[in-house]
Design a protein around this motif. Structure first.
Motif, mmCIF file in Angstrom:
data_model
loop_
_atom_site.group_PDB
_atom_site.id
_atom_site.type_symbol
_atom_site.label_atom_id
_atom_site.label_comp_id
_atom_site.label_asym_id
_atom_site.label_seq_id
_atom_site.Cartn_x
_atom_site.Cartn_y
_atom_site.Cartn_z
ATOM 1 N N VAL A 1 0.689 -1.154 -0.053
ATOM 2 C CA VAL A 1 0.010 0.116 0.031
ATOM 3 C C VAL A 1 0.793 1.272 -0.062
ATOM 4 N N THR A 2 1.837 1.202 0.811
ATOM 5 C CA THR A 2 2.837 2.378 0.823
ATOM 6 C C THR A 2 3.496 2.857 -0.509
ATOM 7 N N LEU A 3 3.800 1.879 -1.219
ATOM 8 C CA LEU A 3 4.577 1.804 -2.578
ATOM 9 C C LEU A 3 3.608 2.310 -3.586
ATOM 10 N N VAL A 4 2.524 1.993 -3.553
ATOM 11 C CA VAL A 4 1.668 2.217 -4.719
ATOM 12 C C VAL A 4 1.045 3.558 -4.575
ATOM 13 N N PHE A 5 0.483 3.552 -3.076
ATOM 14 C CA PHE A 5 -0.209 4.993 -2.587
ATOM 15 C C PHE A 5 0.528 6.310 -2.850
ATOM 16 N N VAL A 6 2.066 6.186 -2.413
ATOM 17 C CA VAL A 6 2.870 7.204 -2.616
ATOM 18 C C VAL A 6 3.240 7.428 -3.940
ATOM 19 N N LEU A 7 3.440 6.257 -5.008
ATOM 20 C CA LEU A 7 3.561 6.587 -6.248
ATOM 21 C C LEU A 7 2.492 7.198 -7.139
ATOM 22 N N ALA A 8 1.229 7.016 -6.595
ATOM 23 C CA ALA A 8 0.071 7.663 -7.072
ATOM 24 C C ALA A 8 0.185 9.089 -6.665
ATOM 25 N N HIS A 9 0.272 9.358 -5.366
ATOM 26 C CA HIS A 9 0.460 10.803 -5.270
ATOM 27 C C HIS A 9 1.647 11.635 -5.661
ATOM 28 N N THR A 10 2.729 10.845 -5.783
ATOM 29 C CA THR A 10 3.758 11.715 -6.443
ATOM 30 C C THR A 10 3.849 11.951 -7.897
ATOM 31 N N THR B 1 -8.392 20.266 -2.263
ATOM 32 C CA THR B 1 -8.757 20.076 -0.770
ATOM 33 C C THR B 1 -8.809 18.551 -0.473
ATOM 34 N N LEU B 2 -9.697 17.936 -1.308
ATOM 35 C CA LEU B 2 -9.968 16.280 -0.873
ATOM 36 C C LEU B 2 -8.647 15.678 -1.121
ATOM 37 N N TRP B 3 -7.752 15.972 -1.929
ATOM 38 C CA TRP B 3 -6.509 15.562 -2.177
ATOM 39 C C TRP B 3 -5.699 15.642 -0.781
ATOM 40 N N GLY B 4 -5.870 16.615 -0.424
ATOM 41 C CA GLY B 4 -4.892 17.150 0.811
ATOM 42 C C GLY B 4 -5.412 16.471 2.003
ATOM 43 N N LEU B 5 -6.764 16.405 2.239
ATOM 44 C CA LEU B 5 -7.328 15.695 3.498
ATOM 45 C C LEU B 5 -7.092 14.120 3.365
ATOM 46 N N GLY B 6 -6.813 13.616 2.173
ATOM 47 C CA GLY B 6 -6.585 12.181 2.084
ATOM 48 C C GLY B 6 -4.881 12.069 2.397
ATOM 49 N N TRP B 7 -4.197 12.850 1.850
ATOM 50 C CA TRP B 7 -2.580 12.592 2.059
ATOM 51 C C TRP B 7 -2.105 13.075 3.301
ATOM 52 N N GLY B 8 -2.746 14.260 4.013
ATOM 53 C CA GLY B 8 -1.719 14.781 5.160
ATOM 54 C C GLY B 8 -1.541 13.609 6.248
ATOM 55 N N GLY B 9 -2.557 12.858 6.701
ATOM 56 C CA GLY B 9 -2.534 12.068 7.616
ATOM 57 C C GLY B 9 -1.782 10.533 7.267
ATOM 58 N N ALA B 10 -1.467 10.280 5.861
ATOM 59 C CA ALA B 10 -1.140 9.137 5.386
ATOM 60 C C ALA B 10 0.334 8.588 5.689
ATOM 61 N N PRO B 11 1.160 9.465 6.019
ATOM 62 C CA PRO B 11 2.487 8.973 6.524
ATOM 63 C C PRO B 11 2.379 8.464 8.035
ATOM 64 N N THR B 12 1.399 9.264 8.740
ATOM 65 C CA THR B 12 1.170 8.693 10.251
ATOM 66 C C THR B 12 0.647 7.473 10.037
ATOM 67 N N LEU C 1 -10.889 9.633 -0.408
ATOM 68 C CA LEU C 1 -10.701 11.094 -0.484
ATOM 69 C C LEU C 1 -9.734 11.505 -1.586
ATOM 70 N N ILE C 2 -8.789 10.843 -1.820
ATOM 71 C CA ILE C 2 -7.726 11.171 -2.800
ATOM 72 C C ILE C 2 -8.532 10.671 -4.330
#
Length: 411
Positions: A234-243, A321-332, A298-299
């Protein structure tokens, strides 16, 4: 907690060694804010060249495309060294390791600012990435050890707040400084901030022992623990999509005729990310699974809005805004999930997460560049939707291990 936290004998230098009732402890805010500043420095050092490419390329006498690889080489440095260096320094006391990694940033940013040649700059950026590998594998576990069990999620959320602050405020501020004075000053300011942080850490951040030699475990052992592999995927693909989208956000906005609003868009993204971090910090101990599902959705919804309604400026801001709401807490969420799943192998699992995170960041620039050349920037939102589909499936399937319905029920 990792095995080092559970089985290490009481250390007289451990500031919490004599506290029997963990629920009576409060969060050491000044120490956690020092970690958040360290996260801010690592994140901003990585992404700062994005706002300074024209000036850097002119002074280094290379193309903007080549200058953009200063971001890629940073991620490569982290990806290649996070696991071996984490293993090699496992026995080091935690404060010593944190100070060493931050000193690496001070040196790398200073050399970057003073370098007049592309090759020296690339070496300095690689060194910065190596320092980031040490820091990222350390910071989440450090924050966990500062807090009682019921506040560990909040502690990690505070430490990880440095990421959206760097992306939403640090990069625009560094870009402005680079234009107002020169790009070298922006990197020297980073050095100055790091020097101040070294004093802050030395004075206020508690120290903890590393792992005993007998406690060190191979990374392969962590992969065999149920739940670790789903979180890493999930980390690999989720971060890839965001980046993919974040790396080329200015290009995407230019295509929409909103290029002059890039700073404002990033500010909205960052503000939403901060809200996300606050929500995650407050709810992660009870709702990690639900929060991860919500972040993914959200993303995905934000990407869908950008894919079909980006001709409306207002809807672009809604999507961001939706993107930020989905992404901000993802690292935690992801670092907490892999720490919980890893159990006694949590440190090894964290190191692998850091590696895959940076592989995804480097890959996002490469994949995004290919998509831009072949299909144009309008393909970015669709690529996010394609990538997030398997992410959602894995999160939903990892109900017993990885993203359990109740934290601690399987660890």
């Amino acid at each position: 907690m990792s095995i080092s936290e559970k089985q290490t004998p009481v250390d007289p230098r451990d500031p919490h060694a004599g506290i029997k009732n963990q629920s009576d402890r409060k969060l050491p805010m000044l120490a956690l804010l020092a970690l958040a500043t360290a996260v801010f420095i690592t994140s901003l050092t990585e992404t700062l060249p994005a706002g300074l490419l024209p000036a850097m390329s002119a002074d280094l006498r290379v193309s903007e495309s080549a200058t953009g690889q200063t971001i890629t080489i940073y991620a490569i440095g982290t990806a290649l060294t996070a696991i071996p260096l984490t293993a090699a320094t496992a026995a080091w006391r935690r404060k010593r390791l944190l100070l060493a990694s931050m000193a690496g940033f001070a040196v790398a940013n200073t050399v970057t600012a003073l370098s007049g040649t592309y090759s020296v700059t690339m070496v300095a950026r690689f060194v910065a990435g190596v320092a980031a590998g040490l820091a990222w594998a350390l910071l989440a576990g450090y924050a966990r050890r500062m807090a009682p069990a019921h506040l560990q999620g909040k502690a990690i959320a505070i430490a990880m707040a440095g990421i959206p602050v760097a992306l939403s405020l640090g990069v625009p501020a560094g870009t402005f400084l680079g234009k107002a004075v020169n790009w070298q000053v922006a990197f020297l300011v980073m050095t100055g901030l790091t020097v101040l942080l070294l004093g802050w850490i030395g004075a206020l951040v508690p120290d903890y022992p590393g792992q005993r030699q007998s406690e060190k475990t191979p990374m392969a052992a962590a992969l065999k623990v149920p739940g670790v592999t789903p979180v890493l995927f999930v980390t690999l693909v989720f971060v890839l999509a965001h980046t993919i989208l974040y790396t080329f956000i200015s290009t995407f906005l230019d295509e929409l005729g909103m290029g002059s609003s890039t700073d404002l868009v990033l500010l909205v993204f960052g503000a939403a990310s901060l809200v996300s971090i606050w929500v995650v910090g407050a709810q992660i101990n009870r709702r990690l699974r639900a929060l991860m599902i919500a972040s993914t959705l959200l993303i995905a919804v934000g990407a869908a809005v950008l894919a079909v309604l980006s001709d409306s400026t207002a809807m672009v801001y809604v999507a961001v805004t939706l993107w930020g709401l989905g992404w901000g807490g993802a690292p935690t969420l992801l670092q907490t999930a892999v720490g919980d799943a890893g159990g006694e192998y949590a440190d090894a699992a964290q190191a692998m997460l850091v590696t895959l995170w940076n592989v995804a960041m480097a890959g996002g620039g490469i994949v995004g560049g290919i998509l831009l050349n072949l299909l144009g920037s309008t393909s970015f939102p669709w690529s996010i939707l394609v990538l997030l589909a398997p992410v959602l499936i894995v999160v939903l399937a990892a109900r017993a291990h990885g993203f359990p319905a109740e934290r601690g029920s399987t660890s």
